[in-house]
Enzyme design. Structure first.
Site, PDB file in Angstrom:
ATOM      1  N   SER A 126       0.816  -1.215   0.000  1.00 12.76           N
ATOM      2  CA  SER A 126       0.000   0.000   0.000  1.00 12.76           C
ATOM      3  C   SER A 126       0.853   1.269   0.000  1.00 12.76           C
ATOM      4  O   SER A 126       1.519   1.562  -0.971  1.00 12.76           O
ATOM      5  CB  SER A 126      -0.961  -0.056   1.201  1.00 12.76           C
ATOM      6  OG  SER A 126      -2.010   0.859   1.067  1.00 12.76           O
ATOM      7  N   ASP A 162      10.497   5.751  -9.896  1.00 14.25           N
ATOM      8  CA  ASP A 162      10.112   6.460 -11.114  1.00 14.25           C
ATOM      9  C   ASP A 162      10.876   7.765 -11.292  1.00 14.25           C
ATOM     10  O   ASP A 162      11.176   8.174 -12.424  1.00 14.25           O
ATOM     11  CB  ASP A 162       8.604   6.737 -11.105  1.00 14.25           C
ATOM     12  CG  ASP A 162       7.788   5.458 -11.250  1.00 14.25           C
ATOM     13  OD1 ASP A 162       8.349   4.451 -11.730  1.00 14.25           O
ATOM     14  OD2 ASP A 162       6.598   5.462 -10.875  1.00 14.25           O
ATOM     15  N   LYS A 222      -0.770  -4.378  -3.235  1.00 15.05           N
ATOM     16  CA  LYS A 222      -2.074  -3.890  -2.794  1.00 15.05           C
ATOM     17  C   LYS A 222      -2.219  -2.444  -3.274  1.00 15.05           C
ATOM     18  O   LYS A 222      -1.780  -1.507  -2.619  1.00 15.05           O
ATOM     19  CB  LYS A 222      -2.169  -3.989  -1.267  1.00 15.05           C
ATOM     20  CG  LYS A 222      -3.598  -4.057  -0.709  1.00 15.05           C
ATOM     21  CD  LYS A 222      -4.273  -2.711  -0.655  1.00 15.05           C
ATOM     22  CE  LYS A 222      -5.614  -2.781   0.060  1.00 15.05           C
ATOM     23  NZ  LYS A 222      -6.297  -1.480   0.136  1.00 15.05           N
TER      24      LYS A 222
END
Length: 714
Positions: A489, A500, A514
Site C-alpha cells: 500500500s 520512477d 495492494k
C-alpha cells in the site's frame, strides 16, 4: 434403527428428497445410531443441537442493498448476472469446504441447480438455496466428524506404509462414501501422529482429538442464520476482489469495539486458513514484534495461560474464539504453541509472551548506522526503519504544531544521521503494510524537489494526481529503499515514486501489490427505518492507485531494481496469490521531471550483487535454507508411518545443522554442536547487510564520472 439411502439423479447421496427440516431430522437420526458406538450423550448433544436456519426480512433487505451498491459503486462496475452467479456458488462452496473434505461429488452435482440462480437470490432475497447448501454441509460435517470420533476408539497401526494427502486443492471432490471414510480415517491417523510427534502418547492424543472434533461439531451446529447469511454475502463480495467484504450487525459491533479500545494481546493479525489460525502479519510495537520469534505464515496450534496452565488445542477453532484466548489483561503471560512457517506438523515450538498494548514508540521510525567494509573500502551507512505510515490526526486537528508523523520523524532522523557524516541512506520498509496516504506523499517529498507522487482513479474513471506537499528535497545523497513481500500500500507508493523519479535504487523482493482503495458503507445510514438488529456494513473497493508513469501498483506491486533472496513465497503471499484480485493495468503517465536515468548504474549493481550471491557465506546459507523450505512447501502428502515421520524430521534437522556449520566454516567460526545452540544465538540481518553492500557499490558508482555520463546519454 436402520436408514437406507436411495440417491437418484436429482438428490445427493445420503439425502431424502427435499431439504430444510428433513436434514435436521436426518442429522439427529445419524447421531443416534447405536451401531456407531458414539451417541449424542458423548458430545453433550442436548446443548449442541443444530440451530434452525431460515432467512428473514432483514436478510432479504441487506441482500438487495448490497447488490445495488456493488453494481453502482464497486471499481469494476460488476454486473450481478448468471455468469457471476456461478462464481458466487464456487466461492460459497469453497468457503464452507476449502479442503474438499466434507462434500461429495454428488453433492456438487446437486448444487449445480443453483449455478445460475444466485444472482436472483441476491436481487429478490429468497435465500432458501443458500440455506439448502449449508444444511447439506452441516449434515456432511456431522457424518464425518461422527466417523472421526468413532475412529478414535481404536489406536491406529502406525507401522503401515500409507500416506495422507492433505493438499486436495487440485484433486476432484471425493466421489463415494467409502472413499470419504478412508480420507477421514487417514486424517484422524495423521492428526494423532502429529500430536505423538510432540511427545504425547496415544491416550493423550486421542483425548485431545476427541475434544477437537467435538468442538468442531459443536461450532458447526451453533452456526445460526446470521452466520450463514454473512458467509454467503462474503462469498459474493469476494467474487469482486479480496478486499470487499460484508460484516453482519453482530460482527460490525465487535469490529467497532475492537477499533475503539486499546489492543491488549500479542500484537499480531490472524486469519483462519482451513483448520489452522495463521499469522497474517506482526504489528510493529507489539509484544510479538518486540520478541521477534513469531513470523508471518506461522500457525498457532495451542494456547496456554500463564506459565503453568495446560495448553488448549485450538486446531479447528473459530478465529474469534482463538483471539479471545490470546487476549487478556495487560501484563499477563500467554503461551503459544507455534508451528513455524515451512515446517511440518510435529515440529512445533513454544513461545511465551507478556500481553501489552501496542507501544507507539516501537511503531515509530527509528535510525541506526551500519559500517560497511569490502576490499579495504569502508563507508558509514544510515539506516532508517519505517514500520508504518502513521500520523496523529487528533493532535494535527487541534492545531498542535508538534504532532507525530512518519515524515516528521524521518526528517529529524535524516538530520541526525547527516550530522553523523553518513555516506548514504537505507530506507528499510520491510514488513511495512502501509498507513496514511498523506504520509507516503509527504515522505517522498523529503527526497524529491517537487512534482506528482501518485495517481488515484475512482469508480467513475476520474483521475486525481496527488502532489508532493514539501517544496524541496531534504536529502540528496545515495539512497537505497529496502522492501519485501510484506511491504504494501503506502510503502509501495513511496518505493514506486523513488524508482520512477530515478531518485534511488529499490532492492529486495517484489512488494505485496495492494494498489486498491476501499470505502466503508454503514448500511443503516441508507434506509429510513433501521431494524432493531441493524443491517451491518459493507466494504467495497472503489479506486486504484497508479504510478506517475501510469502503471498500477495493484497486483504487480513494485519490482525491485536489485533482487535479494527471500524465504517468503510469492505464490502464497501477496495480492497476486489471492483469488479474483483486480488485475494490473495502466493509465496515461502524468508529467514529471526525473533525475538522471539509472539504467547503467542498476546493471552494474546487479552484476556486483550476482557475484556476492555466489561467494558470501551468509547469503549462500540463506539461499540453501530457502531451497530446503521450498522442498517442504512442495509436499502435498505425509507418511502415516511413525518411524518414517521421525526419520524425516531428524533428517531435516541434520541437514539444517550441516548447512549452518558450512556457513560457520566459511566464516572461520567454531561449528555448532546442535540446533539448540543455533536457535539461542542472535542472528545477523543478512538482507540489511546486503543492502549496505549495494549502497557501497552505489556510492562508488556515483563517484565515477564515466558512469554518470553514460547514464545521461541513455
Amino acid at each position: 434403527m436402520h436408514v437406507t439411502f436411495r440417491p437418484n439423479n436429482s438428490t445427493p447421496a445420503g439425502l431424502w428428497p427435499g431439504s430444510g427440516a428433513w436434514l435436521t431430522v436426518l442429522a439427529a437420526v445419524l447421531l443416534l445410531l447405536p451401531a456407531a458406538g458414539w451417541t449424542t450423550a458423548d458430545a453433550d448433544a442436548e446443548d449442541d443441537a443444530p440451530s434452525i436456519l431460515a432467512s428473514d426480512a432483514r436478510h432479504r433487505q441487506v441482500a438487495r442493498m448490497v447488490t445495488r451498491f456493488v453494481e453502482r459503486q464497486h471499481y469494476s462496475r460488476t454486473r450481478v448476472d448468471d455468469s457471476l452467479s456461478a462464481t458466487v456458488l464456487d466461492n460459497y462452496l469453497k468457503s464452507l469446504d476449502p479442503g474438499k473434505q466434507y462434500f461429495l461429488e454428488a453433492d456438487i452435482k446437486y448444487f449445480s441447480r443453483y449455478r445460475q440462480r444466485l444472482d436472483d437470490v441476491l436481487r429478490d432475497g429468497d435465500l432458501e438455496p443458500v440455506f439448502d447448501v449449508f444444511r447439506l454441509y452441516r449434515l456432511r460435517a456431522q457424518q464425518n466428524l461422527g466417523y472421526a470420533l468413532l475412529a478414535l476408539q481404536t489406536e491406529p497401526d502406525f507401522t503401515l506404509d500409507e500416506y495422507f494427502r492433505f493438499d486436495r486443492e487440485d484433486l476432484p471432490w471425493i466421489s463415494t462414501s467409502a472413499q470419504m471414510q478412508d480420507f477421514w480415517r487417514r486424517r484422524v491417523k495423521n492428526d494423532a501422529l502429529n500430536l505423538i510427534l510432540t511427545g504425547k502418547d496415544w491416550t493423550e492424543s486421542s483425548e485431545i482429538l476427541k475434544k477437537r472434533y467435538e468442538g468442531l461439531l459443536k461450532r458447526v451446529n451453533q452456526l445460526d442464520s446470521d452466520d450463514v447469511f454473512e458467509t454467503f454475502m462474503n462469498s459474493f463480495a469476494r467474487t469482486l476482489d479480496p478486499h470487499s467484504s460484508y460484516l453482519s450487525p453482530r460482527q460490525s459491533e465487535e469490529y467497532r469495539i475492537q477499533m475503539s479500545l486499546s489492543y491488549q494481546g500479542i500484537g499480531a493479525s490472524l486469519q483462519l486458513e482451513d483448520d489452522l489460525v495463521k499469522v497474517l502479519n506482526v504489528i510493529p510495537g507489539g509484544p510479538a514484534a518486540i520478541d521477534g520469534r513469531i513470523q508471518p505464515d506461522d500457525r498457532i496450534t495451542a494456547v496456554g495461560q500463564g506459565a503453568d496452565e495446560e495448553l488448549v488445542d485450538v486446531v479447528g477453532w473459530q478465529l474469534d474464539d482463538v483471539v479471545q484466548l490470546i487476549r487478556g489483561p495487560q501484563g499477563t503471560a500467554v503461551r503459544l504453541q507455534i508451528l513455524p512457517a515451512g515446517t511440518m506438523p510435529g515440529e512445533e515450538v513454544m513461545i511465551d509472551l507478556v500481553r501489552d498494548k501496542i507501544k507507539l514508540e516501537e511503531q515509530a521510525a527509528s535510525a541506526d548506522t551500519l559500517e560497511v567494509e569490502r576490499d579495504g573500502e569502508k563507508i558509514r551507512v544510515g539506516v532508517i526503519t519505517v514500520p508504518s505510515f502513521y500520523q496523529d490526526f487528533e493532535a494535527r486537528n487541534r492545531g498542535d504544531k508538534d504532532y507525530v508523523s512518519t515524515t516528521r520523524d524521518v526528517e529529524r532522523l535524516i538530520g541526525e544521521l547527516e550530522e553523523d557524516d553518513v555516506d548514504g541512506l537505507i530506507m528499510d520498509l520491510r514488513g511495512n503494510g502501509g498507513g496514511h496516504l498523506s504520509e507516503a506523499t509527504a515522505l517522498t517529498g523529503l527526497f524529491i524537489d517537487r512534482g506528482p507522487v501518485v495517481q488515484l482513479k475512482d469508480t467513475n474513471g476520474r483521475i486525481e494526481v496527488l502532489e508532493d506537499p514539501i517544496p524541496t528535497a531534504m536529502y540528496r545523497g545515495p539512497l537505497v529503499v529496502l522492501v519485501d513481500r510484506f511491504s504494501a500500500s503506502a510503502s509501495e507508493i513511496f518505493a514506486a515514486a523513488i524508482q520512477d523519479y530515478q531518485r534511488g535504487v529499490v532492492i529486495g523482493q517484489q512488494t505485496f501489490g495492494k494498489g486498491t482503495v476501499q470505502n466503508l458503507y454503514v448500511l443503516d445510514q441508507y434506509v429510513r427505518r433501521v431494524p432493531e438488529e441493524g443491517l451491518g456494513q459493507l466494504t467495497l473497493t472503489i479506486g486504484k492507485y497508479y504510478r506517475i508513469t501510469g502503471g498500477s501498483t495493484q497486483h504487480r506491486g513494485v519490482l525491485p531494481d536489485v533482487d535479494l533472496p527471500s524465504a517468503v513465497d510469492p505464490e502464497t503471499i501477496g495480492e497476486s496469490s489471492r483469488e479474483r484480485a483486480l488485475p494490473w493495468d495502466q493509465i496515461d503517465a502524468t508529467r514529471f521531471d526525473a533525475d538522471v536515468p539509472l539504467n547503467d548504474v542498476i546493471n552494474e549493481l546487479n552484476r556486483s550483487q550476482r557475484e556476492r550471491l555466489s561467494t558470501d557465506p551468509d547469503v549462500r546459507f540463506l539461499i540453501s535454507d530457502i531451497q530446503a523450505l521450498e522442498e517442504v512447501r512442495a509436499q502435498k502428502q505425509l507418511s502415516l508411518n511413525l518411524e518414517t515421520r521421525r526419520d524425516e524430521r531428524e533428517s531435516r534437522r541434520e541437514q539444517q545443522l550441516a548447512r549452518e556449520n558450512q556457513r560457520r566454516a566459511a566464516l572461520g567460526l567454531e561449528p555448532a554442536a546442535d540446533l539448540k545452540e543455533v536457535e539461542s544465538e542472535e542472528r545477523a540481518d543478512v538482507l540489511k547487510s546486503q543492502a549496505g553492500q549495494v549502497l557501497l557499490d552505489l556510492v562508488n558508482l556515483a563517484n565515477r564520472p564515466s558512469m554518470l555520463s553514460q547514464a545521461t546519454e541513455t
